[in-house]
Write an enzyme that holds these catalytic residues in place. Structure first.
Site, PDB file in Angstrom:
ATOM      1  N   ILE A  87     -23.153  59.206  94.705  1.00 15.06           N
ATOM      2  CA  ILE A  87     -23.316  59.083  96.256  1.00 15.06           C
ATOM      3  C   ILE A  87     -22.193  58.343  96.575  1.00 15.06           C
ATOM      4  O   ILE A  87     -22.268  57.272  96.221  1.00 15.06           O
ATOM      5  CB  ILE A  87     -24.504  58.610  96.735  1.00 15.06           C
ATOM      6  N   GLU A 121     -28.012  55.609  87.947  1.00 12.67           N
ATOM      7  CA  GLU A 121     -27.481  54.113  87.617  1.00 12.67           C
ATOM      8  C   GLU A 121     -26.962  53.427  88.762  1.00 12.67           C
ATOM      9  O   GLU A 121     -26.174  54.312  89.488  1.00 12.67           O
ATOM     10  CB  GLU A 121     -26.375  54.488  86.531  1.00 12.67           C
ATOM     11  N   ASN A 126     -24.401  45.484  92.713  1.00 12.24           N
ATOM     12  CA  ASN A 126     -24.306  46.388  93.884  1.00 12.24           C
ATOM     13  C   ASN A 126     -25.699  46.243  94.430  1.00 12.24           C
ATOM     14  O   ASN A 126     -26.394  47.128  94.542  1.00 12.24           O
ATOM     15  CB  ASN A 126     -23.823  48.057  93.615  1.00 12.24           C
ATOM     16  N   TYR A 133     -32.159  51.847  97.309  1.00 15.00           N
ATOM     17  CA  TYR A 133     -33.037  52.681  96.472  1.00 15.00           C
ATOM     18  C   TYR A 133     -34.412  52.042  96.214  1.00 15.00           C
ATOM     19  O   TYR A 133     -35.178  52.619  96.338  1.00 15.00           O
ATOM     20  CB  TYR A 133     -32.156  52.677  95.014  1.00 15.00           C
TER      21      TYR A 133
END
Length: 190
Positions: A87, A121, A126, A133
Site C-alpha cells: 500500500i 508485513e 513504521n 492496521y
C-alpha cells in the site's frame, strides 16, 4: 438544500473526484513513480507488469483523484487467505486517508471473496502504519528479523485471523462509517 440532499451531493463529489480502480498497464508509469519515491529498494517495473498480467492470484488497484494516480495497493488471494503486498501513497497526498481507503477496499474484496485470514508485513518502526492496521484488528504474529534489505529493519507480520468474526465485522463497519464521515467533512472544507 436539506442535509440529506447535501450528503448525496457531497458523496457524488467524492465519488467523482476519488476512485479506486483496477491497476492497468497504462497507469504503471505513475504507479512506478510512486514506488520509486516511497521505497529505497523498490520493486522492479517488470514486477508490477508481471503481477497484473501473469499472476492469477494478484489483485492490484490504484487510487485516483480525477485522472491522477495518487496511490496503489495490492494483494495475493490464495484459497481462503490474502497477503497484502503493498500500500503506497504519493508523498504530497499523504494525510488524506488515501492509504486507509485503499486498505478498506482490499478488505472489502477479501470479505466478498470468502477470505478468512489476511496477512501483511510492516516495518518494525513504521508506527503510523501499525496504528492504522491495529484499528482494523491486525495483530502481530511474529517478527522477521532483518527482512528489509535497505536497512535490515525487522518486519512485523500482522494478521487478521477471522474476517467473518462478529468482532471484526462490527469494528470494520464502524471504521468505514468514521472514514466516510471524515471524507465528507474534508470535502466540505476543501
Amino acid at each position: 438544500m436539506t442535509n440529506e440532499m447535501m450528503e448525496t451531493v457531497l458523496e457524488k463529489q467524492i465519488i467523482d473526484d476519488f476512485s479506486i480502480v483496477p491497476m492497468t498497464l497504462d497507469v504503471l508509469p505513475s504507479v512506478y513513480a510512486i514506488e520509486l519515491s516511497c521505497y529505497p529498494k523498490p520493486w522492479s517495473y517488470k514486477s508490477f507488469v508481471d503481477e497484473i498480467t501473469q499472476n492469477e492470484h494478484a489483485y492490484y488497484v490504484v487510487a485516483q483523484l480525477g485522472s491522477r494516480v495518487v496511490g496503489y495497493a495490492g494483494m495475493w488471494l490464495i484459497l481462503d487467505e490474502a497477503h497484502i503486498t503493498n500500500i503506497a501513497v504519493a508523498s504530497n497526498y499523504r494525510r488524506r486517508k488515501i492509504g486507509e481507503r485503499l486498505l478498506v477496499h482490499l478488505l472489502e474484496q477479501c470479505l466478498g471473496t470468502g477470505v478468512s485470514a489476511v496477512y501483511l508485513e510492516v516495518r518494525r518502526y513504521n508506527l503510523p502504519a501499525q496504528r492504522l492496521y491495529a484499528r482494523y484488528l491486525f495483530r502481530p504474529e511474529h517478527v522477521r528479523e532483518k527482512y528489509y534489505q535497505d536497512n535490515e529493519e525487522d518486519a512485523v507480520v500482522l494478521r487478521i485471523g477471522d474476517l467473518r468474526s462478529k468482532v471484526f465485522v462490527e469494528r470494520f463497519s464502524e471504521n468505514r462509517r468514521v472514514l466516510r464521515e471524515w471524507c465528507l467533512e474534508e470535502q466540505i472544507n476543501e
